[in-house]
Design a protein around this motif. Structure first.
Motif, short mmCIF file in Angstrom:
data_model
loop_
_atom_site.label_atom_id
_atom_site.label_comp_id
_atom_site.label_asym_id
_atom_site.label_seq_id
_atom_site.Cartn_x
_atom_site.Cartn_y
_atom_site.Cartn_z
N ARG A 170 -86.42 12.55 -99.83
CA ARG A 170 -87.58 11.72 -100.18
C ARG A 170 -87.24 10.26 -99.94
O ARG A 170 -86.09 9.86 -99.95
CB ARG A 170 -87.91 11.88 -101.66
CG ARG A 170 -88.43 13.23 -102.03
CD ARG A 170 -88.84 13.31 -103.46
NE ARG A 170 -89.74 12.21 -103.77
CZ ARG A 170 -90.13 11.88 -104.98
NH1 ARG A 170 -89.72 12.55 -106.01
NH2 ARG A 170 -90.94 10.88 -105.19
N CYS A 171 -88.28 9.48 -99.78
CA CYS A 171 -88.17 8.02 -99.78
C CYS A 171 -89.26 7.52 -100.71
O CYS A 171 -90.45 7.62 -100.41
CB CYS A 171 -88.33 7.44 -98.39
SG CYS A 171 -88.08 5.64 -98.37
N VAL A 172 -88.83 7.00 -101.84
CA VAL A 172 -89.77 6.48 -102.81
C VAL A 172 -89.98 4.99 -102.51
O VAL A 172 -89.01 4.25 -102.29
CB VAL A 172 -89.23 6.67 -104.25
CG1 VAL A 172 -90.17 6.04 -105.26
CG2 VAL A 172 -89.04 8.15 -104.53
N VAL A 173 -91.23 4.57 -102.49
CA VAL A 173 -91.58 3.17 -102.24
C VAL A 173 -92.07 2.56 -103.55
O VAL A 173 -92.99 3.09 -104.18
CB VAL A 173 -92.67 3.06 -101.16
CG1 VAL A 173 -93.11 1.61 -100.98
CG2 VAL A 173 -92.20 3.66 -99.85
N GLN A 174 -91.44 1.46 -103.95
CA GLN A 174 -91.85 0.75 -105.16
C GLN A 174 -92.17 -0.69 -104.79
O GLN A 174 -91.37 -1.35 -104.13
CB GLN A 174 -90.72 0.77 -106.20
CG GLN A 174 -90.32 2.17 -106.60
CD GLN A 174 -89.04 2.21 -107.41
OE1 GLN A 174 -88.23 1.30 -107.37
NE2 GLN A 174 -88.85 3.29 -108.14
N CYS A 175 -93.33 -1.17 -105.19
CA CYS A 175 -93.74 -2.54 -104.89
C CYS A 175 -93.90 -3.32 -106.18
O CYS A 175 -94.52 -2.83 -107.13
CB CYS A 175 -95.07 -2.55 -104.14
SG CYS A 175 -95.02 -1.71 -102.55
#
Length: 142
Positions: free
Chosen positions: A4-9
């Motif tokens: 997975r690649c989790v994106v957090q902004c």
């Protein structure tokens, strides 16, 4: 288990920080791009791409990083990468020579201490055609 690649902004001062956590490669890049593009833009295009928790990067993931980086610059903003970088992520940037072309900060703290550039000035007006030539006094070629 699937990668997975989790994106957090998050907003940090005048920057939007986009943290990528996990593996950014062919099976994960499409969803990561959708997540990045769905981020709210509150501070214009002054981005920090936080790669401190990115554990793997392939050429497809690298392409996405470049797309986000260059898109911010094309819209008059700026972007930088922050680490510390995993050894294999740093290696991908080094062998592609992007470690020499992109702004990379060793830590998030260092990246946040930089100042965004002032707003870009509009480009100077282009010369206008006059009597077939571009203000050279010479006729346009036929």
């Amino acid at each position: 288990m699937a990668s997975r690649c989790v994106v957090q902004c998050e907003d940090h001062g005048s920057f939007t920080v986009i943290a990528l956590v996990g593996e950014l490669w062919l099976p994960t890049v499409e969803q990561a791009e959708l997540d990045i593009m769905a981020r709210p833009v509150k501070h214009g295009e002054y981005l920090i791409l936080d790669l401190a928790f990115l554990t793997f990067l392939d050429s497809v993931g690298l392409n996405l990083l470049l797309k986000v980086y260059l898109s911010a610059e094309a819209r008059g903003g700026s972007a930088c990468l922050s680490g510390p970088l995993a050894l294999n992520v740093a290696r991908v940037l080094r062998i592609t020579n992007l470690d020499q072309r992109l702004t990379i900060h060793l830590t998030m703290k260092e990246a946040l201490q930089t100042r965004p550039p002032p707003p870009a000035r509009p480009p100077a007006p282009h010369p206008t055609p006059r009597d077939g030539g571009i203000e050279t006094g010479q006729p346009a070629p036929e």
